[in-house]
Design an enzyme around this catalytic site. Structure first.
Site, PDB file in Angstrom:
ATOM      1  NE  ARG A   1      -0.532   2.068   4.985  1.00  0.00           N
ATOM      2  CZ  ARG A   1       0.455   1.223   4.697  1.00  0.00           C
ATOM      3  NH1 ARG A   1       1.465   1.620   3.964  1.00  0.00           N
ATOM      4  NH2 ARG A   1       0.435  -0.025   5.139  1.00  0.00           N
TER       5      ARG A   1
ATOM      6  CE  LYS B   1      14.996   3.388   6.234  1.00  0.00           C
ATOM      7  NZ  LYS B   1      14.333   2.701   7.388  1.00  0.00           N
TER       8      LYS B   1
ATOM      9  CE  LYS C   1      -3.100  -2.295   3.204  1.00  0.00           C
ATOM     10  NZ  LYS C   1      -3.048  -2.563   4.651  1.00  0.00           N
ATOM     11  N   GLY C   2       2.122   1.111   0.396  1.00  0.00           N
ATOM     12  CA  GLY C   2       2.946   2.289   0.655  1.00  0.00           C
ATOM     13  C   GLY C   2       3.107   3.228  -0.524  1.00  0.00           C
TER      14      GLY C   2
ATOM     15  CG  ASP D   1      14.815  -0.722   5.026  1.00  0.00           C
ATOM     16  OD1 ASP D   1      16.013  -0.923   5.193  1.00  0.00           O
ATOM     17  OD2 ASP D   1      14.056  -0.416   5.965  1.00  0.00           O
TER      18      ASP D   1
ATOM     19  CG  ASP E   1       2.701   1.058   7.428  1.00  0.00           C
ATOM     20  OD1 ASP E   1       3.610   0.820   6.604  1.00  0.00           O
ATOM     21  OD2 ASP E   1       2.225   0.182   8.178  1.00  0.00           O
TER      22      ASP E   1
ATOM     23  CD  GLU F   1       8.073  -0.848  -3.076  1.00  0.00           C
ATOM     24  OE1 GLU F   1       7.430   0.042  -2.516  1.00  0.00           O
ATOM     25  OE2 GLU F   1       8.150  -2.003  -2.631  1.00  0.00           O
ATOM     26  CG  ASP F   2       6.639   2.817  -0.056  1.00  0.00           C
ATOM     27  OD1 ASP F   2       7.123   1.779  -0.554  1.00  0.00           O
ATOM     28  OD2 ASP F   2       6.044   2.817   1.033  1.00  0.00           O
TER      29      ASP F   2
ATOM     30  CG  PHE G   1      10.672   3.053  10.971  1.00  0.00           C
ATOM     31  CD1 PHE G   1      10.853   1.864  10.290  1.00  0.00           C
ATOM     32  CD2 PHE G   1       9.386   3.546  11.124  1.00  0.00           C
ATOM     33  CE1 PHE G   1       9.765   1.167   9.763  1.00  0.00           C
ATOM     34  CE2 PHE G   1       8.295   2.862  10.608  1.00  0.00           C
ATOM     35  CZ  PHE G   1       8.493   1.671   9.929  1.00  0.00           C
ATOM     36  CB  VAL G   2      10.923   7.754   7.165  1.00  0.00           C
ATOM     37  CG1 VAL G   2      12.280   8.355   7.498  1.00  0.00           C
ATOM     38  CG2 VAL G   2      11.055   6.749   6.017  1.00  0.00           C
TER      39      VAL G   2
END
Ligand code: PRP
Ligand code: 7HP
Length: 189
Positions: free
Chosen positions: A171, A137, A48-49, A109, A165, A105-106, A158-159
């Site tokens: 979000r 990241k 969902k990001g 990581d 989220d 993609e958001d 962590f963002v």
């Protein structure tokens, strides 16, 4: 008692303002429009990001595109760590055979989610397969992922916000901010 999230107070620092994000998205949209001119392009959003990023990016692209949505979830991890075990919750709706595909993609990581997805989508015979990620990241990367369109490099924090989220909350923030560590280390009781 369950802790109630506070969208603003739980963020210790705004890393990327709404204006910075929107300027970057416009820039990415211009580049993608130039690079894919005359080609059959499908944007594949990884829910969902990536939802807000996808919504803004597709409207910054000035050539015809089709869109499709996938939803994946990693299991076996925690709320702040992905595990690499990926389950497809929603698959593509249309064939990408012979189409140029850009994954939207958001955040990348560890890279484990996209590593899985790239292999999965390659098996569907696209004409090409590239990656557009708003946030990179790199500090925690476990597998190398070639990022063709990158928005921002971010530090190992962590963002949340702009789709990202913690525990399905935050979000809807219009910016990307650093979540206070107390929020995810707090005792649930
Ligand atoms: C987040 C994010 C990426 C993934 C990145 O998704 O949207 O898909 O983690 O992490 P990785 O590079 O370490 O694999 P998440 O599984 O939290 O689902 P969401 O998009 O629904 O928030
Ligand atoms: C996944 C994720 N989700 C939200 N914020 C982060 O910093 C993240 N890294 N990986």
């Amino acid at each position: 008692m369950t802790r109630q999230p506070d969208l603003i107070a739980d963020v210790s620092e705004i890393l990327l303002t709404e204006e910075e994000i929107q300027a970057k998205v416009r820039d990415l949209g211009r580049r993608i429009s130039d690079d894919y001119a005359g080609r059959a392009l499908t944007l594949v959003s990884v829910l969902k990001g990536s939802l807000p990023f996808m919504a803004d990016l597709m409207r910054s692209i000035t050539i015809p595109v089709q869109i499709d949505l996938m939803e994946v979830s990693s299991y076996g991890g925690t709320a702040t760590e992905t595990s690499g075990l990926v389950r497809i919750l929603k698959d593509l709706s249309s064939s990408i055979d012979g189409r140029h595909v850009l994954i939207v993609e958001d955040i990348i990581d560890t890279g484990l989610t996209l590593n899985y997805l790239v292999r999965y989508l390659r098996g569907k015979n696209p004409a090409s397969l590239r990656i557009c990620a708003l946030l990179d990241k790199p500090a925690r990367r476990l597998v190398e992922i070639p990022i063709d369109y990158r928005g921002f490099l971010i530090p190992d924090q962590f963002v949340v916000g702009y789709g990202l989220d913690y525990g399905e909350t935050y979000r809807n923030l219009r910016f990307v901010g650093v979540l206070r560590p107390e929020v995810y280390t707090a005792d649930p009781d």
